[in-house]
Design a protein around this motif. Structure first.
Motif, PDB file in Angstrom:
ATOM      1  N   ARG A  42       0.837  -1.202   0.000  1.00 30.84           N
ATOM      2  CA  ARG A  42       0.000   0.000   0.000  1.00 30.84           C
ATOM      3  C   ARG A  42       0.874   1.255   0.000  1.00 30.84           C
ATOM      4  O   ARG A  42       0.585   2.230  -0.699  1.00 30.84           O
ATOM      5  CB  ARG A  42      -0.908   0.010   1.230  1.00 30.84           C
ATOM      6  CG  ARG A  42      -1.935   1.154   1.205  1.00 30.84           C
ATOM      7  CD  ARG A  42      -2.685   1.309   2.514  1.00 30.84           C
ATOM      8  NE  ARG A  42      -3.282   0.057   2.955  1.00 30.84           N
ATOM      9  CZ  ARG A  42      -3.006  -0.524   4.115  1.00 30.84           C
ATOM     10  NH1 ARG A  42      -2.144   0.037   4.936  1.00 30.84           N
ATOM     11  NH2 ARG A  42      -3.592  -1.651   4.440  1.00 30.84           N
ATOM     12  N   LYS A  43       1.967   1.241   0.766  1.00 28.86           N
ATOM     13  CA  LYS A  43       2.880   2.384   0.830  1.00 28.86           C
ATOM     14  C   LYS A  43       3.443   2.713  -0.539  1.00 28.86           C
ATOM     15  O   LYS A  43       3.603   3.886  -0.907  1.00 28.86           O
ATOM     16  CB  LYS A  43       4.022   2.078   1.810  1.00 28.86           C
ATOM     17  CG  LYS A  43       5.118   3.137   1.876  1.00 28.86           C
ATOM     18  CD  LYS A  43       4.628   4.426   2.476  1.00 28.86           C
ATOM     19  CE  LYS A  43       5.763   5.436   2.623  1.00 28.86           C
ATOM     20  NZ  LYS A  43       5.294   6.738   3.133  1.00 28.86           N
ATOM     21  N   PHE A  44       3.725   1.675  -1.338  1.00 25.78           N
ATOM     22  CA  PHE A  44       4.350   1.888  -2.645  1.00 25.78           C
ATOM     23  C   PHE A  44       3.368   1.710  -3.807  1.00 25.78           C
ATOM     24  O   PHE A  44       3.771   1.461  -4.946  1.00 25.78           O
ATOM     25  CB  PHE A  44       5.568   0.973  -2.789  1.00 25.78           C
ATOM     26  CG  PHE A  44       6.696   1.399  -1.892  1.00 25.78           C
ATOM     27  CD1 PHE A  44       7.568   2.401  -2.268  1.00 25.78           C
ATOM     28  CD2 PHE A  44       6.835   0.836  -0.628  1.00 25.78           C
ATOM     29  CE1 PHE A  44       8.577   2.824  -1.422  1.00 25.78           C
ATOM     30  CE2 PHE A  44       7.836   1.250   0.228  1.00 25.78           C
ATOM     31  CZ  PHE A  44       8.719   2.250  -0.165  1.00 25.78           C
ATOM     32  N   ASP A  45       2.073   1.834  -3.485  1.00 31.91           N
ATOM     33  CA  ASP A  45       1.027   1.910  -4.511  1.00 31.91           C
ATOM     34  C   ASP A  45       0.979   0.682  -5.416  1.00 31.91           C
ATOM     35  O   ASP A  45       0.804   0.798  -6.635  1.00 31.91           O
ATOM     36  CB  ASP A  45       1.195   3.184  -5.363  1.00 31.91           C
ATOM     37  CG  ASP A  45       1.159   4.451  -4.530  1.00 31.91           C
ATOM     38  OD1 ASP A  45       0.372   4.488  -3.562  1.00 31.91           O
ATOM     39  OD2 ASP A  45       1.918   5.386  -4.821  1.00 31.91           O
ATOM     40  N   ARG A  46       1.116  -0.498  -4.815  1.00 31.37           N
ATOM     41  CA  ARG A  46       1.007  -1.739  -5.574  1.00 31.37           C
ATOM     42  C   ARG A  46      -0.124  -2.589  -5.019  1.00 31.37           C
ATOM     43  O   ARG A  46      -0.495  -2.498  -3.848  1.00 31.37           O
ATOM     44  CB  ARG A  46       2.318  -2.542  -5.524  1.00 31.37           C
ATOM     45  CG  ARG A  46       3.556  -1.854  -6.046  1.00 31.37           C
ATOM     46  CD  ARG A  46       3.408  -1.237  -7.427  1.00 31.37           C
ATOM     47  NE  ARG A  46       3.189  -2.178  -8.498  1.00 31.37           N
ATOM     48  CZ  ARG A  46       4.143  -2.615  -9.326  1.00 31.37           C
ATOM     49  NH1 ARG A  46       5.391  -2.234  -9.173  1.00 31.37           N
ATOM     50  NH2 ARG A  46       3.836  -3.424 -10.317  1.00 31.37           N
ATOM     51  N   GLU A  47      -0.619  -3.488  -5.864  1.00 27.96           N
ATOM     52  CA  GLU A  47      -1.723  -4.351  -5.471  1.00 27.96           C
ATOM     53  C   GLU A  47      -1.284  -5.472  -4.529  1.00 27.96           C
ATOM     54  O   GLU A  47      -1.981  -5.810  -3.571  1.00 27.96           O
ATOM     55  CB  GLU A  47      -2.379  -4.972  -6.721  1.00 27.96           C
ATOM     56  CG  GLU A  47      -3.185  -4.000  -7.548  1.00 27.96           C
ATOM     57  CD  GLU A  47      -4.449  -3.531  -6.836  1.00 27.96           C
ATOM     58  OE1 GLU A  47      -5.051  -4.333  -6.091  1.00 27.96           O
ATOM     59  OE2 GLU A  47      -4.818  -2.362  -7.022  1.00 27.96           O
ATOM     60  N   ALA A 156      16.294   2.271  -3.137  1.00 25.77           N
ATOM     61  CA  ALA A 156      15.463   3.436  -3.453  1.00 25.77           C
ATOM     62  C   ALA A 156      14.173   3.475  -2.652  1.00 25.77           C
ATOM     63  O   ALA A 156      13.147   3.924  -3.143  1.00 25.77           O
ATOM     64  CB  ALA A 156      15.163   3.452  -4.954  1.00 25.77           C
ATOM     65  N   HIS A 157      14.215   3.034  -1.410  1.00 23.61           N
ATOM     66  CA  HIS A 157      13.028   3.079  -0.567  1.00 23.61           C
ATOM     67  C   HIS A 157      12.548   4.525  -0.425  1.00 23.61           C
ATOM     68  O   HIS A 157      13.258   5.377   0.108  1.00 23.61           O
ATOM     69  CB  HIS A 157      13.330   2.553   0.834  1.00 23.61           C
ATOM     70  CG  HIS A 157      13.742   1.121   0.875  1.00 23.61           C
ATOM     71  ND1 HIS A 157      13.660   0.372   2.025  1.00 23.61           N
ATOM     72  CD2 HIS A 157      14.239   0.288  -0.070  1.00 23.61           C
ATOM     73  CE1 HIS A 157      14.087  -0.859   1.793  1.00 23.61           C
ATOM     74  NE2 HIS A 157      14.452  -0.926   0.516  1.00 23.61           N
ATOM     75  N   GLY A 158      11.349   4.804  -0.901  1.00 23.61           N
ATOM     76  CA  GLY A 158      10.778   6.137  -0.755  1.00 23.61           C
ATOM     77  C   GLY A 158      11.163   7.124  -1.840  1.00 23.61           C
ATOM     78  O   GLY A 158      10.665   8.253  -1.855  1.00 23.61           O
ATOM     79  N   GLN A 159      12.040   6.705  -2.750  1.00 23.25           N
ATOM     80  CA  GLN A 159      12.446   7.585  -3.853  1.00 23.25           C
ATOM     81  C   GLN A 159      11.282   7.755  -4.823  1.00 23.25           C
ATOM     82  O   GLN A 159      10.546   6.798  -5.095  1.00 23.25           O
ATOM     83  CB  GLN A 159      13.660   6.981  -4.578  1.00 23.25           C
ATOM     84  CG  GLN A 159      14.228   7.814  -5.688  1.00 23.25           C
ATOM     85  CD  GLN A 159      14.747   9.159  -5.214  1.00 23.25           C
ATOM     86  OE1 GLN A 159      14.004  10.140  -5.209  1.00 23.25           O
ATOM     87  NE2 GLN A 159      16.006   9.207  -4.812  1.00 23.25           N
ATOM     88  N   LYS A 160      11.126   8.977  -5.366  1.00 26.18           N
ATOM     89  CA  LYS A 160      10.048   9.238  -6.302  1.00 26.18           C
ATOM     90  C   LYS A 160      10.569   9.813  -7.608  1.00 26.18           C
ATOM     91  O   LYS A 160      11.535  10.582  -7.623  1.00 26.18           O
ATOM     92  CB  LYS A 160       9.028  10.212  -5.703  1.00 26.18           C
ATOM     93  CG  LYS A 160       8.155   9.617  -4.622  1.00 26.18           C
ATOM     94  CD  LYS A 160       7.089  10.610  -4.165  1.00 26.18           C
ATOM     95  CE  LYS A 160       6.153   9.986  -3.146  1.00 26.18           C
ATOM     96  NZ  LYS A 160       5.094  10.932  -2.705  1.00 26.18           N
TER      97      LYS A 160
END
Length: 380
Positions: A42-47, A156-160
């Motif tokens: 959920r944090k990284f916008d995946r199913e 890249a944890h949290g990288q956008k």
């Protein structure tokens, strides 16, 4: 000795793990594992998310899901960790190396296009050292060419990129939770996907192909790559602190840039940002401008109580590849990074006072090496 990295946990981490211990949620099938997978995806916008024992295993499972054949090719940057090479070779496919950008040290669409052939089936993108690959462009290209995209976001944890999380672009994306990552569970990893088919198969691969309808009958010889409940409990706590961790690392990295701003004659500093992507400084890497002094500098800093690490050694130059096809493209940038790059200590254990000491010692040793080499050259 100032270590290059030192993990730092706090009371919230301890409380989360203790809570899991008290409730006996310690195994790989504990409810807390599913909770962590849901929180992370959920944090990284995946199913979907499937946790595994480490980041290398996450890559292994990802390529297994693609059903690659012997003649299939996977494009991979040569400037990355050995896990990316070994997982391609174990999948039965053939690695095809590409170079990286000289400023960001990450792969670009141009790099990918120089290495593509009619046998290319997948691209393994790796986000490296705090910045990001040209993931938008590479993702669009893979869709146009009907190629699988595997995205290694271990660093890249949290990288956008364009307000979209790294790890949300690939058909399958992977993360590592090793102790030096922005989210850590000591060891561990996860793969993320929006494909239910990949998700269901990945769960079988990480758990011996168990099927509850026929518990001890197996159609495949899969592995035990499970993630423990205690790791998941720590991970749940760590996710909540990701933004705070990134903010700290950016502040620390920018302070190093300030301290070393007058050293442009000696070294190339990591970019503060690149193509709108802000550097998270997973590590603070420096690239020496003089050839063949990196190992001497590492040795001298070690004697002064400062641990450093060399950059990744190019995959196409790995000794294990003596019987495998070598690179067929120009990889000069990767080779320069591998021979002349290193990174210096970062993390909560490195105070601003220690950053000053590290920077001053680094510059002092660099000047000593330069002056000694200049003297020898002059005499010759």
């Amino acid at each position: 000795m100032i270590p290059v990295f030192k993990p730092k946990t706090d009371f919230s981490d301890l409380f989360s793990v203790l809570k899991s211990l008290i409730s006996n949620n310690i195994s790989g099938t504990s409810p807390v594992v599913a909770e962590f997978e849901e929180n992370f995806s959920r944090k990284f916008d995946r199913e979907y998310g499937v946790s595994v024992s480490n980041g290398s295993v996450a890559l292994e499972v990802a390529l297994k899901l693609l059903n690659l054949r012997e003649d299939d090719e996977v494009i991979v940057p040569s400037f990355t960790i050995i896990s990316c090479l070994s997982t391609i070779l174990r999948s039965g496919a053939k690695p095809v190396f590409c170079d990286v950008d000289p400023d960001s040290w990450n792969m670009t669409l141009k790099n990918v296009k120089t290495s593509i052939t009619e046998k290319t089936k997948a691209v393994l993108v790796v986000h490296t050292y705090g910045l990001a690959a040209e993931i938008n462009q590479i993702s669009d290209f893979c869709k146009e060419e009907n190629l699988f995209l595997v995205e290694d976001a271990a660093e890249a944890h949290g990288q956008k990129v364009d307000n979209q999380y790294c790890g949300s672009f690939g058909d399958i994306s992977t993360f590592s939770f090793y102790a030096n990552k922005h989210i850590t569970t000591g060891e561990g990893g996860i793969l993320l996907t929006d494909s239910k088919k990949f998700y269901e198969e990945a769960k079988k691969i990480r758990n011996l192909d168990f099927d509850n309808k026929k518990r001890f009958q197996h159609d495949n010889l899969y592995w035990n790559y499970r993630f423990s409940g205690l790791q998941a409990a720590l991970g749940n706590s760590q996710i909540k602190k990701l933004d705070k961790t990134i903010k700290f690392k950016i502040k620390q990295g920018n302070y190093y840039r300030e301290l070393l701003s007058d050293a442009s004659d000696f070294l190339q500093l990591p970019l503060k940002e690149h193509q709108g992507v802000v550097n998270h400084y997973w590590v603070f890497g420096i690239l020496l401008k003089k050839q063949n002094i990196r190992d001497k500098l590492i040795e001298d800093l070690q004697k002064e109580g400062i641990e450093t690490r060399p950059f990744f050694w190019p995959l196409h130059l790995q000794p294990v590849l003596k019987n495998v096809q070598k690179a067929n493209v120009d990889l000069n940038i990767t080779e320069n990074l591998g021979r002349n790059g290193l990174y210096i200590p970062t993390g909560k254990h490195v105070t601003k006072k220690l950053q000053k000491k590290i920077s001053q010692t680094l510059l002092k040793k660099l000047k000593e090496i330069y002056s000694k080499n200049f003297f020898i050259f002059s005499v010759i």
